[in-house]
Design a protein around this motif. Structure first.
Motif, PDB file in Angstrom:
ATOM      1  N   LYS A  13     -38.036  47.815 -66.067  1.00 35.24           N
ATOM      2  CA  LYS A  13     -37.178  48.994 -66.166  1.00 35.24           C
ATOM      3  C   LYS A  13     -36.397  49.002 -67.478  1.00 35.24           C
ATOM      4  O   LYS A  13     -36.133  50.060 -68.061  1.00 35.24           O
ATOM      5  N   VAL A  14     -36.017  47.821 -67.948  1.00 35.84           N
ATOM      6  CA  VAL A  14     -35.361  47.726 -69.255  1.00 35.84           C
ATOM      7  C   VAL A  14     -36.336  48.130 -70.357  1.00 35.84           C
ATOM      8  O   VAL A  14     -35.982  48.858 -71.288  1.00 35.84           O
ATOM      9  N   VAL A  15     -37.580  47.663 -70.254  1.00 37.79           N
ATOM     10  CA  VAL A  15     -38.607  48.034 -71.235  1.00 37.79           C
ATOM     11  C   VAL A  15     -38.824  49.544 -71.222  1.00 37.79           C
ATOM     12  O   VAL A  15     -38.997  50.177 -72.279  1.00 37.79           O
ATOM     13  N   GLU A  16     -38.789  50.136 -70.034  1.00 37.07           N
ATOM     14  CA  GLU A  16     -38.954  51.586 -69.921  1.00 37.07           C
ATOM     15  C   GLU A  16     -37.805  52.320 -70.618  1.00 37.07           C
ATOM     16  O   GLU A  16     -38.034  53.310 -71.314  1.00 37.07           O
ATOM     17  N   GLN A  17     -36.574  51.846 -70.431  1.00 39.73           N
ATOM     18  CA  GLN A  17     -35.425  52.447 -71.122  1.00 39.73           C
ATOM     19  C   GLN A  17     -35.561  52.280 -72.633  1.00 39.73           C
ATOM     20  O   GLN A  17     -35.256  53.202 -73.398  1.00 39.73           O
ATOM     21  N   LEU A  18     -36.022  51.125 -73.055  1.00 34.94           N
ATOM     22  CA  LEU A  18     -36.205  50.864 -74.478  1.00 34.94           C
ATOM     23  C   LEU A  18     -37.255  51.798 -75.074  1.00 34.94           C
ATOM     24  O   LEU A  18     -37.112  52.261 -76.217  1.00 34.94           O
ATOM     25  N   SER A  19     -38.296  52.103 -74.304  1.00 35.47           N
ATOM     26  CA  SER A  19     -39.389  52.956 -74.789  1.00 35.47           C
ATOM     27  C   SER A  19     -38.903  54.336 -75.199  1.00 35.47           C
ATOM     28  O   SER A  19     -39.499  54.977 -76.072  1.00 35.47           O
ATOM     29  N   GLU A  20     -37.843  54.811 -74.579  1.00 34.87           N
ATOM     30  CA  GLU A  20     -37.329  56.145 -74.877  1.00 34.87           C
ATOM     31  C   GLU A  20     -36.802  56.261 -76.300  1.00 34.87           C
ATOM     32  O   GLU A  20     -36.618  57.372 -76.806  1.00 34.87           O
ATOM     33  N   PRO A 310     -27.494  46.210 -67.069  1.00 33.57           N
ATOM     34  CA  PRO A 310     -27.859  47.416 -67.835  1.00 33.57           C
ATOM     35  C   PRO A 310     -28.450  48.541 -66.997  1.00 33.57           C
ATOM     36  O   PRO A 310     -28.515  49.682 -67.467  1.00 33.57           O
ATOM     37  N   LEU A 311     -28.873  48.253 -65.762  1.00 37.82           N
ATOM     38  CA  LEU A 311     -29.498  49.289 -64.931  1.00 37.82           C
ATOM     39  C   LEU A 311     -28.515  49.933 -63.957  1.00 37.82           C
ATOM     40  O   LEU A 311     -28.875  50.874 -63.253  1.00 37.82           O
ATOM     41  N   ILE A 312     -27.271  49.429 -63.928  1.00 42.35           N
ATOM     42  CA  ILE A 312     -26.227  50.040 -63.096  1.00 42.35           C
ATOM     43  C   ILE A 312     -25.457  51.029 -63.962  1.00 42.35           C
ATOM     44  O   ILE A 312     -25.085  50.710 -65.094  1.00 42.35           O
ATOM     45  N   PRO A 313     -25.232  52.262 -63.476  1.00 35.89           N
ATOM     46  CA  PRO A 313     -24.501  53.262 -64.286  1.00 35.89           C
ATOM     47  C   PRO A 313     -23.187  52.707 -64.828  1.00 35.89           C
ATOM     48  O   PRO A 313     -22.496  51.935 -64.145  1.00 35.89           O
ATOM     49  N   ALA A 314     -22.852  53.108 -66.058  1.00 34.41           N
ATOM     50  CA  ALA A 314     -21.677  52.565 -66.742  1.00 34.41           C
ATOM     51  C   ALA A 314     -20.389  52.828 -65.980  1.00 34.41           C
ATOM     52  O   ALA A 314     -19.449  52.026 -66.045  1.00 34.41           O
ATOM     53  N   ASP A 315     -20.315  53.952 -65.235  1.00 30.91           N
ATOM     54  CA  ASP A 315     -19.083  54.267 -64.513  1.00 30.91           C
ATOM     55  C   ASP A 315     -18.996  53.549 -63.164  1.00 30.91           C
ATOM     56  O   ASP A 315     -17.994  53.675 -62.458  1.00 30.91           O
ATOM     57  N   GLU A 316     -20.041  52.777 -62.811  1.00 28.00           N
ATOM     58  CA  GLU A 316     -20.037  52.062 -61.539  1.00 28.00           C
ATOM     59  C   GLU A 316     -20.039  50.542 -61.719  1.00 28.00           C
ATOM     60  O   GLU A 316     -19.536  49.815 -60.860  1.00 28.00           O
ATOM     61  N   VAL A 317     -20.605  50.058 -62.792  1.00 27.87           N
ATOM     62  CA  VAL A 317     -20.756  48.621 -62.984  1.00 27.87           C
ATOM     63  C   VAL A 317     -19.393  47.946 -63.183  1.00 27.87           C
ATOM     64  O   VAL A 317     -18.492  48.504 -63.800  1.00 27.87           O
ATOM     65  N   VAL A 318     -19.256  46.736 -62.609  1.00 26.50           N
ATOM     66  CA  VAL A 318     -18.043  45.942 -62.769  1.00 26.50           C
ATOM     67  C   VAL A 318     -18.369  44.751 -63.666  1.00 26.50           C
ATOM     68  O   VAL A 318     -19.212  43.919 -63.312  1.00 26.50           O
ATOM     69  N   PRO A 319     -17.740  44.637 -64.850  1.00 28.51           N
ATOM     70  CA  PRO A 319     -18.028  43.512 -65.746  1.00 28.51           C
ATOM     71  C   PRO A 319     -17.619  42.181 -65.120  1.00 28.51           C
ATOM     72  O   PRO A 319     -16.585  42.096 -64.436  1.00 28.51           O
ATOM     73  N   LEU A 359     -33.455  41.505 -77.701  1.00 27.80           N
ATOM     74  CA  LEU A 359     -32.557  42.623 -77.402  1.00 27.80           C
ATOM     75  C   LEU A 359     -31.118  42.136 -77.372  1.00 27.80           C
ATOM     76  O   LEU A 359     -30.830  41.029 -76.894  1.00 27.80           O
ATOM     77  N   HIS A 360     -30.223  42.956 -77.880  1.00 24.73           N
ATOM     78  CA  HIS A 360     -28.804  42.663 -77.699  1.00 24.73           C
ATOM     79  C   HIS A 360     -28.450  42.894 -76.235  1.00 24.73           C
ATOM     80  O   HIS A 360     -29.100  43.680 -75.535  1.00 24.73           O
ATOM     81  N   ILE A 361     -27.410  42.209 -75.761  1.00 27.27           N
ATOM     82  CA  ILE A 361     -27.090  42.257 -74.328  1.00 27.27           C
ATOM     83  C   ILE A 361     -25.744  42.939 -74.100  1.00 27.27           C
ATOM     84  O   ILE A 361     -24.844  42.857 -74.944  1.00 27.27           O
ATOM     85  N   PRO A 362     -25.595  43.623 -72.954  1.00 27.44           N
ATOM     86  CA  PRO A 362     -24.341  44.349 -72.677  1.00 27.44           C
ATOM     87  C   PRO A 362     -23.206  43.408 -72.267  1.00 27.44           C
ATOM     88  O   PRO A 362     -22.876  43.263 -71.091  1.00 27.44           O
ATOM     89  N   CYS A 363     -22.634  42.741 -73.253  1.00 31.03           N
ATOM     90  CA  CYS A 363     -21.511  41.819 -73.068  1.00 31.03           C
ATOM     91  C   CYS A 363     -20.557  42.004 -74.238  1.00 31.03           C
ATOM     92  O   CYS A 363     -20.875  42.679 -75.218  1.00 31.03           O
ATOM     93  N   GLU A 364     -19.406  41.363 -74.145  1.00 31.98           N
ATOM     94  CA  GLU A 364     -18.478  41.386 -75.270  1.00 31.98           C
ATOM     95  C   GLU A 364     -18.946  40.420 -76.359  1.00 31.98           C
ATOM     96  O   GLU A 364     -19.763  39.525 -76.113  1.00 31.98           O
ATOM     97  N   GLU A 365     -18.400  40.619 -77.567  1.00 35.69           N
ATOM     98  CA  GLU A 365     -18.735  39.744 -78.695  1.00 35.69           C
ATOM     99  C   GLU A 365     -18.421  38.289 -78.341  1.00 35.69           C
ATOM    100  O   GLU A 365     -17.449  37.985 -77.656  1.00 35.69           O
ATOM    101  N   GLY A 366     -19.260  37.374 -78.848  1.00 35.38           N
ATOM    102  CA  GLY A 366     -19.032  35.954 -78.630  1.00 35.38           C
ATOM    103  C   GLY A 366     -19.752  35.390 -77.420  1.00 35.38           C
ATOM    104  O   GLY A 366     -19.595  34.209 -77.107  1.00 35.38           O
ATOM    105  N   SER A 367     -20.526  36.210 -76.716  1.00 29.13           N
ATOM    106  CA  SER A 367     -21.268  35.710 -75.560  1.00 29.13           C
ATOM    107  C   SER A 367     -22.374  34.751 -76.005  1.00 29.13           C
ATOM    108  O   SER A 367     -22.887  34.855 -77.125  1.00 29.13           O
ATOM    109  N   VAL A 368     -22.712  33.832 -75.113  1.00 28.65           N
ATOM    110  CA  VAL A 368     -23.673  32.760 -75.442  1.00 28.65           C
ATOM    111  C   VAL A 368     -24.816  32.793 -74.439  1.00 28.65           C
ATOM    112  O   VAL A 368     -24.598  32.959 -73.234  1.00 28.65           O
ATOM    113  N   ILE A 369     -26.038  32.624 -74.938  1.00 22.14           N
ATOM    114  CA  ILE A 369     -27.235  32.586 -74.091  1.00 22.14           C
ATOM    115  C   ILE A 369     -28.063  31.356 -74.465  1.00 22.14           C
ATOM    116  O   ILE A 369     -28.257  31.059 -75.648  1.00 22.14           O
ATOM    117  N   ASN A 370     -28.550  30.661 -73.429  1.00 19.86           N
ATOM    118  CA  ASN A 370     -29.484  29.562 -73.659  1.00 19.86           C
ATOM    119  C   ASN A 370     -30.915  30.104 -73.630  1.00 19.86           C
ATOM    120  O   ASN A 370     -31.240  30.986 -72.834  1.00 19.86           O
TER     121      ASN A 370
END
Length: 786
Positions: A13-20, A310-319, A359-370
């Motif tokens: 679903k993320v790939v589908e959003q990216l395709s747009e 990223p698949l939950i609407p911005a006005d509903e998602v809880v960070p 892909l960049h991820i929907p987080c604040e600056e400074g987030s870390v991923i392994n």
């Protein structure tokens, strides 16, 4: 990565959003084939590419990808000798033009000072085939029509075709307009059948027209006849059309050969354009979901700050904040159903997959991923109907497969581990499974309802508890992840809130063993302490921020004050040095001038002595004045600007001495200098001691009489009059006059003209005019002095 895991975490679903966000089919193909990468350096490169794309969008707001199409099939066909059609060639020219625009766009940004090393490398090898582009555009227009200008032969053939066509139409128009033929025609029109011009003739008049029958109506009553009079012209037109077709094929073959020669270069350009389209699609998607570039590592550290699915609407998602590493590799999440445990699990897995896909991820600056070699997940009800497996059997089959593949480079996500069987056995199995995965070195995030697993983190180093918060008052989850605190079922509190009798609740509590009660009480205490600690920490952070802001503000003010202080001191010192040097030089020049007068007393002019004396006194006084120093007290300033009537003062701007007659206001005094009284600002006055002044040891003569405001030259010889004008002007200037009158009379006008020329060329004369009524008219010249 396993295809099944990608589906579970909804990666498709993320790939589908990216395709747009793809601008062409080129980038779309790369997006559709996108999969996570497990090599750390490759993932870092992909992330840098996306970051450079995001930088370009931030600076320019767009990326020019218009006119570019997938021309690879046409290029490959040209290489094997195939003839390309006009549309194909126009697409090739458009892609070449788009290549040039894209390259210049990137290089222009780099020339402006922005570093884009990866994008620059991609476009640096793109050398647009401009000659091929010009050749195509000179032969084919934008609609794909081969133009007359493509060759002289084509131009000539089409000219003949237009001539034949015009003559045929003219003859046919004459036929259908002829009164003798009207009754023989079904309709008075000219139409086309089989590519030939015909007229509709009634069956009974077939012989009257001759020619060739090309068609007939369904009833047979109408025949479509090409009259004999136009058959020859039609034949010539068709011959011309054949020549036209041959010439067009010749032109297209030539352009196809030129394309084949450049095909390898163009294929490389297309691949690079596809990569650019892919990169900017990722950048646009990052902008859409407000994503940031994560820091990458291979040491097992994950820190997602304010992560959003990223698949939950911005006005509903809880960070939420998700942390792995920093001393622990496993997290056990507990809490009620629908509280957000599964979303937390999926957010962790999906954002990791996104990051490893560049892909960049929907987080604040400074987030870390392994960056993991493999991600395994057992989430949701995957009961297999075909195999008639129960929910527990289905999950266990999946877990067995995971245990056979997991290692220290893996991330494992378990949802409701051990569910679907006897609670006691399920809890024991969960502990054993977690131990096996944990001791293999994998990172683990697991959700569970079992109370036994709440104590798991306290018994094993490297494991931490977490829970999803539930608001008992509103009976709704807050979807917040609380790290370090195990969750409670809250069953008794929820039941009480819903109205279950207290006696039943107390009876239920008595059925729970003492150890479980103690654990629940400990969790409740931990939750309360956590909330108090969070409130205190928030208050402390706020106070710290305010203090830090005030400290920085004071520091900046102090630095600003010190800079201004140094600037003023340096400026005052420089001005003082410059003034002292200037005054010393001026005094030295005046003394030398006066010494020269002593050696030649017979050549001394009185006005020059007066001028030199005044300048010398002014220079000596200026040297003794503390003007080069910075005034440090208000008292000194007050003493300088406050004077009493009769007090002797010096007018600084004139270098003349006088005394105070009257105080006009706090900032202005009436001062008498010689026979003149003038209004002088207090800032231009300096008090002097009432005693005889020490004068320079130079023998000079002073003016013998006060200077008048007018000079009478009547009866003077021209040369003597000019000398007197010079001397008088010097005296008038020393006396501070702003306006003087020169009386020269009318006479022949020679003296008047000489006086006016002298005045106009004098550097201290502002303006010259004749006297007005009552001032002497043209016999007097009035001069205004500077």
């Amino acid at each position: 990565m396993l295809k099944r895991v990608l589906n579970i975490l909804e990666y498709d679903k993320v790939v589908e959003q990216l395709s747009e966000h793809a601008a062409s089919s080129l980038g779309l193909q790369l997006i559709k084939s996108l999969e996570p990468e497990s090599r750390l350096e490759k993932v870092k490169e992909w992330q840098r590419e996306t970051d450079e794309g995001a930088t370009v969008l931030r600076l320019k707001g767009h990326f020019p990808f218009g006119g570019i199409t997938d021309i690879r099939a046409s290029l490959k066909r040209s290489k094997i000798g195939g003839m390309l059609g006009p549309k194909e060639l126009i697409n090739i020219a458009g892609t070449i033009r788009g290549t040039r625009i894209v390259k210049n766009f990137i290089l222009d940004i780099v020339e402006e000072g922005t570093k884009l090393p990866l994008l620059s490398e991609i476009v640096s090898y793109m050398e647009p085939e401009s000659q091929l582009e010009r050749s195509i555009e000179s032969c084919i227009d934008d609609s794909g029509h081969v133009m007359d200008s493509a060759s002289e032969t084509l131009r000539s053939v089409r000219s003949q075709m237009r001539s034949f066509d015009s003559r045929i139409k003219e003859k046919l128009e004459n036929i259908i307009r002829s009164s003798g033929h009207l009754k023989k025609l079904s309709e008075a029109i000219v139409t086309i059948r089989n590519g030939r011009y015909v007229v509709p003739v009634k069956q009974e008049y077939r012989a009257a027209f001759g020619g060739i029958v090309h068609d007939q109506s369904a009833s047979g009553a109408t025949l479509f006849i090409e009259p004999q009079s136009v058959v020859d012209l039609s034949n010539k037109l068709n011959e011309a059309k054949a020549r036209e077709k041959h010439e067009i094929e010749k032109i297209l073959n030539k352009l196809s050969e030129q394309t084949a020669a450049a095909a390898d270069s163009l294929l490389d350009h297309v691949e690079r354009l596809a990569k650019l389209d892919f990169i900017f699609a990722k950048a646009k998607y990052a902008k859409q979901i407000k994503a940031t570039r994560p820091k990458l590592n291979d040491k097992g550290d994950i820190y997602l700050k304010k992560a959003r699915h990223p698949l939950i609407p911005a006005d509903e998602v809880v960070p939420i904040d998700i942390i792995l590493g920093d001393g622990y590799r496993a997290m056990i999440i507990t809490g009620p159903n629908t509280g957000g445990k599964t979303v937390t699990l999926k957010t962790t897995g999906l954002l990791t997959l996104m990051a490893q896909s560049g892909l960049h991820i929907p987080c604040e600056e400074g987030s870390v991923i392994n960056v993991y070699k493999e991600i395994f997940a057992d989430i949701g009800d995957e009961q297999s109907i075909e195999q008639s497996l129960s929910t527990f059997s289905s999950h266990m089959t999946n877990i067995i497969d995971i245990l056979s593949k997991v290692d220290h480079e893996s991330l494992v996500l378990f949802d409701e581990l051990g569910a679907g069987t006897d609670p006691q056995e399920g809890a024991a199995l969960s502990v054993a499974i977690l131990d096996d995965v944990f001791y293999k070195g994998a990172s683990v995030v697991a959700t569970t309802h079992y109370s036994e697993l709440k104590a798991y983190a306290y018994e094993r180093e490297g494991v931490i508890n977490a829970s999803v918060e539930f608001d008992v008052q509103s009976l709704r989850p807050t979807y917040k992840l609380l790290i370090g605190v195990p969750g409670r079922s809250n069953a008794f509190e929820i039941s009480r809130k819903l109205g279950l009798p207290e006696r039943i609740i107390e009876q239920a509590k008595s059925q729970i063993d003492t150890e479980t009660n103690q654990i629940d009480q400990m969790i409740a205490s931990l939750e309360q302490n956590r909330k108090q600690a969070e409130a205190a920490n928030q208050e402390a952070n706020q106070m710290k921020a305010e203090i830090e802001e005030q400290r920085n503000q004071l520091k900046n003010e102090l630095e600003k004050f010190e800079r201004e202080k140094r600037r003023l001191l340096n400026e005052a010192e420089a001005k003082a040095k410059e003034k002292i040097q200037k005054i010393k030089a001026e005094a030295e020049n005046i003394i030398n001038e006066l010494r020269g007068y002593q050696q030649n007393p017979e050549k001394i002019k009185e006005h020059k002595l007066i001028d030199a004396k005044g300048r010398l006194e002014h220079a000596l006084d200026a040297l003794s004045e503390p003007e080069a120093k910075v005034n440090t007290t208000a008292k000194t300033n007050e003493e300088r600007t406050s004077f009493s009537p009769g007090q002797k003062v010096k007018v600084l701007s004139f270098g003349q001495k006088g005394h105070i007659v009257e105080k006009l206001n706090p900032k202005e005094y009436l001062v008498q200098i010689g026979i003149m009284k003038m209004n002088i600002p207090a800032s231009d006055l300096k008090a002097i001691k009432d005693e005889k002044e020490t004068k320079p040891v130079v023998n000079v003569r002073t003016a013998k009489s006060a200077t008048k405001t007018e000079l009478d030259l009547r009866g003077e010889r021209y040369e003597d009059a000019m000398i007197k004008v010079d001397r008088y002007l010097d005296q008038a200037l020393l006396s501070g006059y702003h306006q003087v009158s020169i009386i020269h009379g009318k006479g022949t006008g020679a003296l008047r003209k000489g006086v006016q020329n002298k005045l106009k060329n004098h550097p201290r004369v502002k303006s010259v005019r004749f006297g007005g009524a009552g001032e002497g008219g043209s016999g007097v010249t009035i001069a205004e002095l500077k």
